[in-house]
Design a protein around this motif. Structure first.
Motif, PDB file in Angstrom:
ATOM      1  N   SER A   1       0.854  -1.214  -0.025  1.00  0.00           N
ATOM      2  CA  SER A   1       0.074   0.123   0.153  1.00  0.00           C
ATOM      3  C   SER A   1       0.900   1.194  -0.109  1.00  0.00           C
ATOM      4  N   ASP A   2       0.375   2.028  -0.576  1.00  0.00           N
ATOM      5  CA  ASP A   2       0.939   3.553  -0.479  1.00  0.00           C
ATOM      6  C   ASP A   2       0.893   4.328   0.716  1.00  0.00           C
ATOM      7  N   VAL A   3      -0.457   4.302   1.251  1.00  0.00           N
ATOM      8  CA  VAL A   3      -0.627   4.851   2.581  1.00  0.00           C
ATOM      9  C   VAL A   3      -1.020   3.503   3.382  1.00  0.00           C
ATOM     10  N   VAL A   4      -0.116   3.215   4.475  1.00  0.00           N
ATOM     11  CA  VAL A   4      -0.260   2.137   5.221  1.00  0.00           C
ATOM     12  C   VAL A   4      -1.106   2.357   6.423  1.00  0.00           C
ATOM     13  N   LEU A   5      -2.036   1.455   6.758  1.00  0.00           N
ATOM     14  CA  LEU A   5      -3.023   1.700   7.942  1.00  0.00           C
ATOM     15  C   LEU A   5      -2.885   0.493   8.885  1.00  0.00           C
ATOM     16  N   PRO A   6      -2.765   0.510   9.975  1.00  0.00           N
ATOM     17  CA  PRO A   6      -2.563  -0.670  10.969  1.00  0.00           C
ATOM     18  C   PRO A   6      -3.692  -1.694  10.470  1.00  0.00           C
ATOM     19  N   SER A   7      -3.199  -2.969  10.657  1.00  0.00           N
ATOM     20  CA  SER A   7      -4.249  -4.154  10.278  1.00  0.00           C
ATOM     21  C   SER A   7      -4.396  -4.628  11.594  1.00  0.00           C
ATOM     22  N   PRO A   8      -5.865  -5.135  11.429  1.00  0.00           N
ATOM     23  CA  PRO A   8      -6.024  -5.972  12.789  1.00  0.00           C
ATOM     24  C   PRO A   8      -5.812  -7.551  12.433  1.00  0.00           C
ATOM     25  N   TYR A   9      -5.130  -7.649  11.564  1.00  0.00           N
ATOM     26  CA  TYR A   9      -5.037  -9.216  10.953  1.00  0.00           C
ATOM     27  C   TYR A   9      -3.381  -9.420  11.074  1.00  0.00           C
ATOM     28  N   TYR A  10      -2.966 -10.631  11.352  1.00  0.00           N
ATOM     29  CA  TYR A  10      -1.578 -10.818  11.436  1.00  0.00           C
ATOM     30  C   TYR A  10      -1.604 -12.480  10.768  1.00  0.00           C
ATOM     31  N   GLU A  11      -0.171 -12.782  10.276  1.00  0.00           N
ATOM     32  CA  GLU A  11      -0.136 -14.038   9.837  1.00  0.00           C
ATOM     33  C   GLU A  11      -1.055 -14.317   8.617  1.00  0.00           C
TER      34      GLU A  11
ATOM     35  N   GLU B   1      -7.261   7.812  17.976  1.00  0.00           N
ATOM     36  CA  GLU B   1      -7.493   7.024  19.066  1.00  0.00           C
ATOM     37  C   GLU B   1      -7.621   5.606  18.567  1.00  0.00           C
ATOM     38  N   ALA B   2      -8.609   5.639  17.398  1.00  0.00           N
ATOM     39  CA  ALA B   2      -8.934   4.241  17.190  1.00  0.00           C
ATOM     40  C   ALA B   2      -7.866   3.375  16.417  1.00  0.00           C
ATOM     41  N   PHE B   3      -6.876   3.942  15.631  1.00  0.00           N
ATOM     42  CA  PHE B   3      -5.926   2.983  15.275  1.00  0.00           C
ATOM     43  C   PHE B   3      -5.026   2.882  16.515  1.00  0.00           C
ATOM     44  N   LYS B   4      -4.607   3.673  17.420  1.00  0.00           N
ATOM     45  CA  LYS B   4      -4.092   3.171  18.508  1.00  0.00           C
ATOM     46  C   LYS B   4      -4.472   2.115  19.328  1.00  0.00           C
ATOM     47  N   MET B   5      -5.791   1.894  19.464  1.00  0.00           N
ATOM     48  CA  MET B   5      -6.554   0.789  20.279  1.00  0.00           C
ATOM     49  C   MET B   5      -6.327  -0.466  19.333  1.00  0.00           C
ATOM     50  N   ILE B   6      -6.403  -0.144  17.943  1.00  0.00           N
ATOM     51  CA  ILE B   6      -6.462  -1.368  16.910  1.00  0.00           C
ATOM     52  C   ILE B   6      -4.805  -1.883  17.156  1.00  0.00           C
ATOM     53  N   ASN B   7      -3.802  -1.098  17.165  1.00  0.00           N
ATOM     54  CA  ASN B   7      -2.337  -1.557  17.407  1.00  0.00           C
ATOM     55  C   ASN B   7      -2.235  -2.420  18.654  1.00  0.00           C
ATOM     56  N   GLU B   8      -2.829  -1.661  19.798  1.00  0.00           N
ATOM     57  CA  GLU B   8      -2.517  -2.266  21.028  1.00  0.00           C
ATOM     58  C   GLU B   8      -3.518  -3.773  20.988  1.00  0.00           C
ATOM     59  N   ASN B   9      -4.694  -3.741  20.586  1.00  0.00           N
ATOM     60  CA  ASN B   9      -5.387  -4.968  20.300  1.00  0.00           C
ATOM     61  C   ASN B   9      -4.528  -6.210  19.529  1.00  0.00           C
ATOM     62  N   ILE B  10      -3.967  -5.650  18.564  1.00  0.00           N
ATOM     63  CA  ILE B  10      -2.951  -6.648  17.762  1.00  0.00           C
ATOM     64  C   ILE B  10      -1.957  -7.248  18.734  1.00  0.00           C
TER      65      ILE B  10
ATOM     66  N   THR C   1      -2.195  -7.705  21.945  1.00  0.00           N
ATOM     67  CA  THR C   1      -2.679  -8.430  22.990  1.00  0.00           C
ATOM     68  C   THR C   1      -3.086  -9.807  22.344  1.00  0.00           C
ATOM     69  N   LEU C   2      -3.738  -9.788  21.145  1.00  0.00           N
ATOM     70  CA  LEU C   2      -4.048 -10.792  20.233  1.00  0.00           C
ATOM     71  C   LEU C   2      -2.910 -11.715  20.142  1.00  0.00           C
ATOM     72  N   LYS C   3      -1.720 -11.143  19.834  1.00  0.00           N
ATOM     73  CA  LYS C   3      -0.648 -11.960  19.310  1.00  0.00           C
ATOM     74  C   LYS C   3      -0.077 -12.773  20.764  1.00  0.00           C
ATOM     75  N   LYS C   4      -0.251 -12.267  21.908  1.00  0.00           N
ATOM     76  CA  LYS C   4       0.112 -12.834  23.116  1.00  0.00           C
ATOM     77  C   LYS C   4      -0.837 -13.899  23.293  1.00  0.00           C
ATOM     78  N   LEU C   5      -2.032 -13.660  23.092  1.00  0.00           N
ATOM     79  CA  LEU C   5      -2.929 -14.800  23.298  1.00  0.00           C
ATOM     80  C   LEU C   5      -2.894 -15.961  22.441  1.00  0.00           C
ATOM     81  N   ASP C   6      -2.672 -15.474  21.215  1.00  0.00           N
ATOM     82  CA  ASP C   6      -2.520 -16.683  20.186  1.00  0.00           C
ATOM     83  C   ASP C   6      -1.226 -17.520  20.609  1.00  0.00           C
ATOM     84  N   GLU C   7      -0.354 -16.965  21.284  1.00  0.00           N
ATOM     85  CA  GLU C   7       1.016 -17.841  21.668  1.00  0.00           C
ATOM     86  C   GLU C   7       0.699 -18.638  22.635  1.00  0.00           C
ATOM     87  N   GLN C   8      -0.582 -18.549  23.705  1.00  0.00           N
ATOM     88  CA  GLN C   8      -0.951 -19.379  24.626  1.00  0.00           C
ATOM     89  C   GLN C   8      -1.182 -20.629  24.179  1.00  0.00           C
ATOM     90  N   LYS C   9      -0.669 -21.978  24.559  1.00  0.00           N
ATOM     91  CA  LYS C   9      -0.472 -23.504  24.183  1.00  0.00           C
ATOM     92  C   LYS C   9      -1.488 -24.277  24.853  1.00  0.00           C
TER      93      LYS C   9
END
Length: 710
Positions: A537-547, A591-600, A602-610
């Motif tokens: 993307s030319d203008v990059v926005l924080p993504s709520p998805y990873y991997e 504020e919305a995108f700050k929260m999205i980044n924080e949530n990503i 958190t989700l990564k940490k939760l995803d690492e839980q086995k």
């Protein structure tokens, strides 16, 4: 007997989309249906695939691992001894593709059937006894962190923990409900109720496994383990799946026009599509339960326990054919409704537009896929529909257009080429390389430009294939600003649908299905492949998805480059740098995108839980962390200023008094009302409109009469 198939690769045609082949009639000792399919698939992969891997023992071992994972992904059925017993056949897949008997498939099928029957008894035995939700113990949910159970006892223990965790989920909900309602139910009563709920779910699950999973389903899984080892997008489609694929591409199917959902193992009607056979007949109503489905004079099929997709499969069929539904109405009466199937259009598939008002009047076009009805010239084509939406927006005198390709997985290549041509004069929109190395430049040859104003394209990680071609072309021509995730999905390959029935003579027990085969690779006009890397993307926005994306699959084809095509950039090239800088400045305080980044994070940490707790206290602590993350994400929209987005008057007039369409349109608008990504895309478009108009404003100022200085 080995079926011989001749596929001259030089005769693969991009535009025709067919293979030249020689039909070989079955001779003495003809193969069975499965053997014929495997033999055909093997030869087609070797002789027709864009970049075939050697079909050898190494390939066999890959398929061996993948198929067992597909067959028992959670490692809850096979024992370690089963895997050891199958191990000698791990190098047999290539032999099967070359005409040998299907020993690996047959033996694995025998074992999985046996183990399924054993576990079907096991789960009822486990759920017959109470669980102790005060005992501290943990369960491993991630199958990648687990080995196959060593013996019956280990498998039983794995199932006990898994079922206990599912029951704990229900028990926790019931405890919360008791606190709200103050119903006075004891812990023991709630625990028993939780187990009963879990048993009901698994009763349906095992009913499907034992009674509804057919040999054909496992065989399809087996063939796809082979084809996707060649590359992720080469698929085998049994006849029913092939029909569904063609329906999704065309945006229509032949059915009765009832939207369905699954409810406690029953198939319920949600709503009736206006103008459909069910609507015209008037006997089917929302909340009616479909008990049986009959085809003409054939014996009706009991669909209790069916999933929605299974029910849809038996209800749909050929145009004009009769389907009989045995239905239980809300008042308890049971009736049989006979209907003739007719064309049903999937409106949600088609292009749709809206107006966003603010500092500037902006047109918004949503395109969920690049659909095309190749079997009907009067059918729906995405290029024509987008052209129509552009015209409507121009009539509304919009100052800029945003084309939303988020979650658009691609589709018709001819449509995306012509669609790109709506915004630039003739030129190469994509390059395509075939197996032999030949490169074709796919051009739009229409010199006219339907829309020459400011243009933005929204993408995310799920924008793939044709979406990436569109974004890449507009980026290479410097025609539009691309807004969204760091990069798109990365699917830069071309598939062709081959009917296997066309390769044989004689009846082998019904249709053999089709193979969707990767035959070519996409490259941008600038020479870079869209494969694996996607479009940045030319203008990059924080993504709520990873991997997410092609890069996750080890069987994906690699990225490479070819020579650049001759093309001329847009007459007024978009300068993305100032747009990028202004957006970054806004995002730093958003504020919305700050929260999205924080949530990503958190989700990564939760995803690492086995492992997960099996006591109520530990479970609730875990759920509190998840709930907090979820609440933060849900609150994102509260931080977004609402857009002034409305449907076009001409579209509202078409809906008229159709309450279902009006309601669905209202939901569609509502979903975009506080969309943080669309909101920032609008900000970028406002900047682009000002950037585009600046030379005009400057000229106007220069040409104006200025008072003489004293």
């Amino acid at each position: 007997m080995k079926l011989k198939v001749i596929v001259p690769v030089m005769l693969i045609s991009l535009t025709a989309g067919i293979f030249a082949f020689t039909k070989i009639a079955a001779k003495d000792d003809p193969p069975g249906r499965y053997e014929a399919i495997i033999s055909l698939v093997g030869q087609i992969l070797k002789e027709g695939h864009y970049q075939p891997k050697p079909i050898d023992d190494a390939f066999s071992k890959e398929v061996f691992v993948k198929y067992l994972k597909n067959l028992d992904g959670e490692k809850k059925f096979f024992l370690k001894s089963d895997i050891a017993a199958l191990k000698p056949l791990e190098t047999h897949v290539d032999d099967e593709l070359n005409g040998a008997s299907l020993d690996f498939f047959n033996r694995s099928t025998e074992i999985i059937k046996k183990r399924t029957n054993e576990v079907a008894t096991l789960y009822t035995e486990i759920l017959a006894k109470p669980f102790d939700f005060t005992k501290e113990e943990r369960v491993v949910i991630d199958p990648e962190s687990m080995d196959w159970p060593a013996d019956d006892a280990a498998r039983k223990e794995a199932w006990r923990k898994s079922l206990k965790y599912r029951a704990l989920e229900k028990y926790s909900e019931l405890v919360d409900q008791r606190e709200k309602e103050k119903n006075g139910k004891t812990d023991a009563a709630l625990e028993a109720e939780a187990r009963a709920k879990v048993k009901k779910i698994y009763d349906r699950y095992f009913d499907r496994l034992k009674n509804r999973t057919k040999e054909d389903d496992r065989f399809s899984l087996y063939v796809n383990s082979i084809t996707t080892t060649m590359d992720p997008h080469t698929d085998y489609m049994p006849p029913i799946e092939k029909r569904s694929f063609q329906e999704s591409m065309a945006g229509k199917f032949f059915g009765i026009g009832a939207q369905l959902r699954e409810d406690e193992g029953r198939i319920k009607i949600v709503s009736i599509v206006t103008g459909s056979p069910a609507w015209k007949d008037g006997k089917l109503k929302a909340d009616d339960v479909i008990l049986k489905v009959g085809e003409g004079s054939k014996e009706p099929v009991d669909i209790s326990g069916y999933a929605v997709d299974e029910a849809v499969t038996v209800i749909r069929g050929t145009k004009g054919s009769e389907v009989k539904l045995t239905v239980k109405s809300v008042d308890g009466t049971i009736k049989t409704v006979s209907l003739l199937r007719d064309e049903i259009k999937l409106d949600d598939t088609f292009a749709k537009s809206a107006i966003i008002n603010g500092p500037h009047k902006i047109g918004y076009i949503y395109l969920p896929e690049f659909y095309a009805d190749f079997n009907d010239r009067q059918g729906a084509f995405s290029y024509e529909d987008v052209a129509a939406e552009v015209k409507k927006l121009k009539d509304e005198k919009v100052e800029g257009i945003i084309l939303d390709l988020r979650f658009n997985g691609g589709g018709s290549l001819p449509d995306v080429i012509k669609m790109a041509g709506l915004f630039v004069p003739e030129g190469t929109m994509v390059q395509v390389r075939s197996r032999g190395g030949e490169i074709q430049q796919q051009k739009d040859r229409d010199k006219s430009v339907q829309y020459d104003g400011p243009l933005a394209i929204m993408v995310n990680e799920f924008s793939a294939s044709a979406s990436e071609i569109m974004a890449a072309a507009m980026q290479d021509y410097k025609r539009a600003v691309i807004i969204g995730s760091p990069s798109t999905f990365g699917k830069g390959t071309v598939q062709r649908l081959l009917e296997l029935d066309n390769f044989v003579r004689g009846d082998l027990g019904g249709s053999l299905g089709a193979i969707k085969l990767t035959v070519q690779k996409f490259y941008r006009a600038d020479g870079g492949s869209t494969q694996l890397k996607g479009v940045a993307s030319d203008v990059v926005l924080p993504s709520p998805y990873y991997e997410v994306g092609e890069k996750r699959d080890k069987d994906a084809l690699k990225w490479d480059v070819i020579p650049k095509a001759n093309y001329e950039v847009w007459q007024d090239p978009v300068d993305v740098e100032p747009l990028k800088n202004k957006s970054a400045a806004r995002l730093a305080n958003n504020e919305a995108f700050k929260m999205i980044n924080e949530n990503i994070a958190t989700l990564k940490k939760l995803d690492e839980q086995k492992t997960y707790p099996l006591d109520l206290t530990g479970y609730k602590a875990d759920m509190k962390k998840n709930a907090n993350a979820s609440k933060r994400y849900d609150a994102v929209n509260d931080k977004v200023s609402p857009l002034n987005i409305t449907s076009l008057k001409v579209d509202m007039a078409k809906m008229g008094s159709d309450t279902v369409k009006v309601a669905r349109n209202k939901d569609w608008i509502k979903a975009r009302y506080k969309d943080p990504y669309l909101s920032e895309a609008v900000n970028v478009m406002n900047d682009l409109i000002m950037q585009t108009n600046y030379p005009k404003l400057k000229n106007n100022y220069t040409d104006a009469k200025v008072p003489a200085q004293k």
